[in-house]
Design a protein around this motif. Structure first.
Motif, PDB file in Angstrom:
ATOM      1  N   UNK A   3       0.824  -1.215   0.000  1.00  0.00           N
ATOM      2  CA  UNK A   3       0.000   0.000   0.000  1.00  0.00           C
ATOM      3  C   UNK A   3       0.858   1.265   0.000  1.00  0.00           C
ATOM      4  N   UNK A   4       1.967   1.253   0.754  1.00  0.00           N
ATOM      5  CA  UNK A   4       2.821   2.444   0.802  1.00  0.00           C
ATOM      6  C   UNK A   4       3.439   2.737  -0.564  1.00  0.00           C
ATOM      7  N   UNK A   5       3.911   1.667  -1.220  1.00  0.00           N
ATOM      8  CA  UNK A   5       4.530   1.842  -2.536  1.00  0.00           C
ATOM      9  C   UNK A   5       3.537   2.353  -3.561  1.00  0.00           C
ATOM     10  N   UNK A   6       2.323   1.786  -3.531  1.00  0.00           N
ATOM     11  CA  UNK A   6       1.296   2.235  -4.483  1.00  0.00           C
ATOM     12  C   UNK A   6       0.927   3.696  -4.236  1.00  0.00           C
ATOM     13  N   UNK A   7       0.842   4.075  -2.964  1.00  0.00           N
ATOM     14  CA  UNK A   7       0.489   5.458  -2.627  1.00  0.00           C
ATOM     15  C   UNK A   7       1.561   6.424  -3.113  1.00  0.00           C
ATOM     16  N   UNK A   8       2.828   6.063  -2.901  1.00  0.00           N
ATOM     17  CA  UNK A   8       3.920   6.914  -3.388  1.00  0.00           C
ATOM     18  C   UNK A   8       3.871   7.049  -4.920  1.00  0.00           C
ATOM     19  N   UNK A   9       3.578   5.922  -5.550  1.00  0.00           N
ATOM     20  CA  UNK A   9       3.475   5.927  -7.015  1.00  0.00           C
ATOM     21  C   UNK A   9       2.371   6.867  -7.478  1.00  0.00           C
ATOM     22  N   UNK A  10       1.193   6.805  -6.829  1.00  0.00           N
ATOM     23  CA  UNK A  10       0.069   7.646  -7.238  1.00  0.00           C
ATOM     24  C   UNK A  10       0.339   9.116  -6.941  1.00  0.00           C
ATOM     25  N   UNK A  11       1.079   9.401  -5.848  1.00  0.00           N
ATOM     26  CA  UNK A  11       1.439  10.796  -5.562  1.00  0.00           C
ATOM     27  C   UNK A  11       2.300  11.368  -6.698  1.00  0.00           C
ATOM     28  N   UNK A  12       3.282  10.595  -7.113  1.00  0.00           N
ATOM     29  CA  UNK A  12       4.160  11.060  -8.185  1.00  0.00           C
ATOM     30  C   UNK A  12       3.383  11.199  -9.494  1.00  0.00           C
TER      31      UNK A  12
END
Length: 592
Positions: free
Chosen positions: A378-387
């Motif tokens: 979930x953390x990785x996906x969230x960082x990806x969506x922020x970028x």
């Protein structure tokens, strides 16, 4: 070669632009102008206009424009001199023989000699491939799936195993060592003397858009290094401004180019029927390459290798192509490495399907960035969506940004409104009030001011060329040197001069410029419309504001450049500003 202005104008005036363009484009008369589908970009509704009155053409869709010389330069890829000679022949005008300056004559002779040497070398390599010495190289090419016809069409050849045979061959034809070296075909050192640059290599002649050999690429036979060796840059060969296969691809009926990495990719695609394939020449894609492509098509399908290096090259190429005004899609070849390998395994029909399924360039870049994040957490996906949200704010046009928001949301299974909310947060963190305020740089306010000034100058020059009454009023307040930018100053000066000499001739004015891009820019100065102005009062008010804006900028620039010790210059500026205050009360009147 130089021809006088009078000769150039004689050729232009004897070639009616409506007649010339009608030979290429079906035109329909509407009012006093003619319209048709633009030959320089794909469109369904005609936006390409040809004016018999101005003897100019202009596309309101893609911005192509100019006079009859410009048209042949853009459509046929002629130089200015080639267009002039072709139109002179068409009109039956005998061009006088012109004398070169000594420097120009030497340069022209050198270029022609280099062309002759390259042609001779291409013939030598071509023959070598097809005799006993070239059997290994010929077998290699046939094992790569190339037919005899394909090898002949691309002029493929072979540089023999001996490192001085081409040199001896060219010497035997009378070419001097200095010129052979300048052609990039030999290397010279004190111990070994002159030796062929290429030996024991399959040779790929590189041709310019007019089918003349300007250099070579060579693929080593065996395990030698480097695997591929290209000609060095010469007087006739600039690898950053030429594309392999362009001489054939420029005639394609497709609306796009397939941009590949290497010689074999281009050749394999052409053999399979994809005759719109080109490749950069052993170098990363450059602005020069993108500008060259833009002359022929408006869309590019990137087909670089599917390995990590190819993906990086794709990501580097996309912004360069987009900046040149080209739309970009990416063809995925997985699990195969390159187009040649794909076609050998899956065939042309499957490749067509990959082209139809090509991914939008922006979406490809988003997908490619997934590897930088842990998409299983979930953390990785969230960082990806922020970028991703941050990158979505870079679209300046709201409608385009919304389309991409919807596409990204669908691709990654998130709600579009959640993605927009994330964009808002990213915009605030970057110091922006709203995503739409995100500019290409912090100079947005400056850029807007510059764009406003340029738009004012374009519109004013258009009005001045269409209405002599406006010119007479404007010249009381503005001089040509008040316009900003060398192009605008030059055009304004020529308009003023032509009016004072008794007759405006926009098409002749363009004769002053010899580069295709200059023709396009000057044509735009005569076709700028402010469609939001409907009434005479609105138009007159806008004209007055344009004059004021241009004059104000002129005084501002003069103030910046003023020497503090120049008291006379200071007094002139003070008086000019006093006059500017009076100008705020004037209105340019529209007279029929």
């Amino acid at each position: 070669m130089y021809y006088s202005d009078d000769i150039v104008e004689e050729v232009r005036s004897k070639n009616d632009i409506v007649d010339v363009v009608s030979g290429y484009v079906k035109l329909t008369k509407k009012g006093r102008d003619y319209f048709g589908l633009c030959p320089f970009h794909n469109e369904k509704t005609p936006s390409f206009s040809v004016s018999g009155y101005k003897q100019m053409y202009y596309c309101f869709g893609c911005g192509a424009g100019g006079n009859v010389f410009s048209f042949l330069m853009e459509y046929e890829n002629y130089s200015f001199l080639e267009a002039l000679e072709e139109l002179a022949k068409r009109a039956g005008v005998d061009l006088p023989k012109q004398e070169y300056s000594e420097k120009d004559r030497e340069r022209a002779n050198e270029k022609e000699t280099l062309m002759e040497i390259q042609k001779a070398a291409a013939g030598y390599y071509y023959f070598k491939l097809r005799n006993r010495e070239g059997e290994t190289a010929l077998s290699y090419l046939k094992n790569r799936g190339l037919s005899d016809d394909t090898m002949n069409v691309f002029g493929l050849g072979y540089a023999g195993k001996y490192s001085s045979h081409l040199y001896q061959y060219l010497k035997g034809k009378g070419y001097a060592d200095e010129m052979i070296a300048k052609a990039g075909l030999i290397t010279v050192d004190e111990k070994r003397g002159a030796n062929d640059r290429f030996w024991n290599r399959v040779m790929f002649p590189i041709m310019n858009a007019n089918h003349r050999v300007i250099g070579f690429g060579g693929r080593v036979m065996g395990d030698g290094t480097p695997k591929y060796l290209n000609s060095p840059e010469t007087l006739i060969f600039d690898k950053s401004r030429n594309l392999y296969g362009l001489n054939r691809a420029k005639s394609t009926r497709e609306s796009y180019f397939l941009l590949c990495e290497g010689y074999m990719d281009v050749i394999a695609l052409h053999q399979a029927g994809f005759t719109n394939a080109v490749a950069s020449l052993g170098t990363a894609l450059t602005v020069g390459h993108a500008s060259l492509i833009r002359r022929y098509v408006k869309e590019v399908y990137l087909i670089y290798d599917s390995d990590p290096a190819g993906v990086r090259a794709t990501l580097r190429a996309m912004p360069i192509l987009k900046e040149a005004g080209l739309s970009v899609k990416v063809v995925r070849l997985n699990p195969y490495k390159d187009p040649d390998e794909f076609i050998k395994n899956k065939g042309a029909k499957a490749f067509e399907e990959r082209i139809r399924d090509a991914e939008n360039g922006f979406l490809f870049s988003i997908t490619a960035s997934e590897g930088d994040y842990d998409m299983d957490s979930p953390e990785g996906k969230t960082q990806f969506m922020r970028e991703t949200a941050k990158r979505l704010t870079e679209f300046e046009e709201e409608i385009e940004r919304n389309y991409y928001v919807d596409a990204v949301a669908k691709k990654y299974g998130v709600k579009a409104e959640h993605l927009r909310s994330l964009m808002e947060k990213q915009a605030i963190q970057m110091g922006l009030a709203r995503p739409v305020l995100r500019a290409k740089s912090a100079r947005k306010s400056v850029t807007e001011k510059e764009n406003g000034l340029l738009q004012s100058q374009k519109a004013l020059l258009t009005w001045m060329t269409e209405n002599v009454s406006i010119y007479r009023q404007v010249k009381e307040y503005l001089k040509p040197e008040d316009f900003s930018g060398e192009l605008y100053k030059t055009v304004a000066e020529m308009i003023y001069r032509q009016y004072e000499e008794g007759q405006l001739n926009p098409a002749r004015l363009i004769n002053h410029f010899t580069e295709e891009e200059e023709h396009r820019q000057v044509a735009a100065l005569f076709h700028t419309k402010l469609n939001q102005l409907h009434t005479v009062q609105e138009q007159e008010k806008a004209l007055g504001e344009m004059v004021l804006r241009i004059k104000q900028n002129s005084l501002d620039e003069a103030t910046k450049a003023l020497d503090p010790t120049d008291m006379a210059g200071l007094q002139r500026l003070v008086e000019a500003r006093r006059q500017l205050q009076k100008m705020e009360k004037i209105t340019i009147r529209l007279e029929s």
